[in-house]
Design an enzyme around this catalytic site. Structure first.
Site, PDB file in Angstrom:
ATOM      1  N   LYS A  77       0.879  -1.531  -0.001  1.00 54.48           N
ATOM      2  CA  LYS A  77      -0.132  -0.074  -0.225  1.00 54.48           C
ATOM      3  C   LYS A  77       0.895   1.361   0.020  1.00 54.48           C
ATOM      4  CE  LYS A  77      -3.701   1.999   2.194  1.00 54.48           C
ATOM      5  NZ  LYS A  77      -4.695   1.759   4.310  1.00 54.48           N
ATOM      6  N   SER A 152      -9.439   1.430   3.357  1.00 54.04           N
ATOM      7  CA  SER A 152      -8.944   2.261   2.510  1.00 54.04           C
ATOM      8  C   SER A 152      -8.375   1.700   1.901  1.00 54.04           C
ATOM      9  CB  SER A 152      -8.495   3.581   3.253  1.00 54.04           C
ATOM     10  OG  SER A 152      -7.479   3.151   4.138  1.00 54.04           O
ATOM     11  N   SER A 176      -9.419  -0.487   7.292  1.00 57.16           N
ATOM     12  CA  SER A 176      -8.651  -0.583   5.563  1.00 57.16           C
ATOM     13  C   SER A 176      -8.343  -1.944   5.526  1.00 57.16           C
ATOM     14  CB  SER A 176      -7.567   0.606   6.029  1.00 57.16           C
ATOM     15  OG  SER A 176      -8.501   1.549   5.986  1.00 57.16           O
TER      16      SER A 176
END
Ligand code: GLN
Length: 487
Positions: A77, A152, A176
């Protein structure tokens, strides 16, 4: 043709010379190219990954002992630092920023021979539930291109769902990792707060943040956790002396678990009735197999989301103060501004709407006159939640909840209604408020065609039983032949 089922199978194929690490990387680079429209990656380190694969192939041929993640192709990420590579938190304010060091988790992956293939899209500074708040644009759910992948860590989830890497890392402050895993039909684990070092993870809310893992099988997730967990001199919040070895997930196949679920969670009016009924059926099935399954009263449910948004925005307003245009990242173009105006202009232009909303909200709840009414109150709720949770785990091994009240919804549906967006975090933020591990286990398909999972949680540092339980139930539901994956 290269195919991937699990790290163990891949390692077997490497040792039998059926494939090489270079084959694997070439396969993923092709897949990433074919999946460009999904917008999962923000950076692909193709040449480097190929070079590393060739070096690993040579090392193996030379008879050197392979690392535990030998040749495993991993995406990160875009909030996890990888030395000499771009790192932007999907924000304009970090445009052109390059990391000067590795996150501890990244160091550990590299030490075990992993191949880092790229950085993955996400909501700006990990704030969001749909991956629509990204400076790089939205990510598409590979199962249905009109729907969000969750967030997210949307890019990290889609990369595993669509076969664009073997496993990926995300971060989970309030869901997330678990929620996008749920929306994409894969596994997503948020470890115990303090299990994995946060050094090199861009901070959103430091007392909630934890690096998490996306994968297709529990043994893969367990193996990655085993590698990235553990003490670190750079992060004093990592628990000391907790060894994290997750050798055998089939360890206790006959174990009978004591499972609790929150009555208020499953009768909540916001919960999709089909998700509710499916989970209740599943719990009934577990009961019939001899596990203890009981509904417990949980009257604190309505306080969870407000407490979470007060505390995390407060922490975020402080953490994001460092992005001022002076030290690094984006800087407003006008050279003649006086200093305060320069900060204001830089931050107004550099941050997106949602991040600005949260900085303002966080600054408000910390301001004189409101501090006690909001911040102190929310801390009190957090303490009550921790105490209540400790009591529940005196009688139970596992708490089961839905991961999300709905399946992945259409792109744009909640973008104009932040409160509706926040309320959808109702089932995931609890684990972060109390610091326990949580996992979204891909088990079901809705009649609307979308996957959804079951969320399971155990008490702090009990990842091993959590993963064993997940493994057991995934085998029962034949999730390893998962039809929701998009290879
Ligand atoms: N959706 C939650 C939020 O927006 C969770 C985000 C996260 O876990 N990083 O805060």
């Amino acid at each position: 043709m290269f195919t991937f089922h699990s790290i163990q199978d891949y390692h077997q194929a490497l040792s039998e010379k059926v494939c090489t690490c270079e084959d694997a990387v070439r396969h993923y680079l092709d897949r990433i190219e074919a999946g460009r429209h999904l917008n999962a990656y923000v950076q692909v380190y193709g040449e480097e990954a190929l070079e590393r694969a060739r070096a690993l192939d040579a090392k193996r041929r030379a008879g050197e002992k392979p690392g535990r993640l030998h040749g495993v192709v991993i995406g990160l990420k875009d909030v996890i630092a990888y030395k000499d590579h771009p790192l932007t938190a999907a924000s304009r304010i970090l445009k052109d920023f390059t990391s000067i060091y590795n996150a501890t988790a990244v160091d550990k992956l590299i030490r075990e021979d992993a191949i880092l293939i790229g950085h993955l899209n996400c909501d700006e500074f990990a704030m969001g539930s749909t991956n629509e708040n990204s400076a790089y644009g939205k990510v598409l759910n590979a199962r249905d291109l009109n729907r969000v992948p969750g967030g997210s860590s949307g890019g990290s989830a889609v990369a595993v769902q669509a076969g664009l890497c073997m496993v990926s890392l995300g971060s989970d402050t309030g869901g997330s990792v678990r929620q996008p895993a749920d929306f994409c039909g894969i596994l997503g684990l948020k470890p115990t707060y303090g299990r994995v070092s946060r050094y090199g993870l861009i901070a959103y809310a430091s007392s909630f943040d934890q690096i998490g893992i996306f994968g297709r099988t529990t043994p893969d997730v367990a193996r990655v956790l085993d590698v990235i967990a553990g003490e670190d001199d750079f992060d004093s919040t990592v628990a000391k002396g907790r060894s994290a070895t997750f050798p055998d997930l089939t360890g206790e196949p006959d174990k009978k678990y004591r499972i609790a679920y929150f009555k208020e969670a499953l009768t909540h009016p916001g919960l999709d009735p089909e998700i509710r009924d499916t989970l209740l059926d599943c719990l009934e099935g577990l009961r019939n197999e001899g596990h203890t399954v009981e509904a417990v009263d949980f009257d604190l449910l309505d306080y969870i989301v407000p407490a979470y948004y007060v505390l995390t925005t407060a922490e975020a307003s402080s953490n994001l103060a460092r992005f001022d245009g002076v030290k690094y990242g984006y800087r407003t173009q006008d050279p003649d501004l006086e200093l305060t105006e320069f900060y204001k202009r830089t931050r107004s232009e550099g941050f997106g709407t949602e991040v600005k909303r949260r900085i303002l909200l966080g600054t408000f709840v910390l301001s004189a006159g409101y501090y006690d009414a909001y911040f102190t109150k929310a801390q009190q709720v957090r303490k009550m939640l921790v105490d209540r949770t400790d009591l529940i785990f005196k009688d139970f091994d596992i708490i089961v909840l839905p991961t999300s009240p709905t399946t992945a919804f259409p792109i744009g549906e909640k973008m104009d209604d932040p409160i509706a967006m926040y309320l959808a975090d109702i089932y995931t933020v609890y684990a972060n408020l109390v610091g326990i591990p949580g996992i979204s286990i891909p088990l079901f398909t809705h009649t609307n065609g979308m996957p959804f999972g079951m969320q399971a949680m155990t008490s702090r540092f009990k990842e091993l039983p959590l993963l064993q339980f997940s493994h057991l139930i995934m085998q029962q539901y034949k999730s390893y032949e998962n039809p929701t994956l998009c290879d």
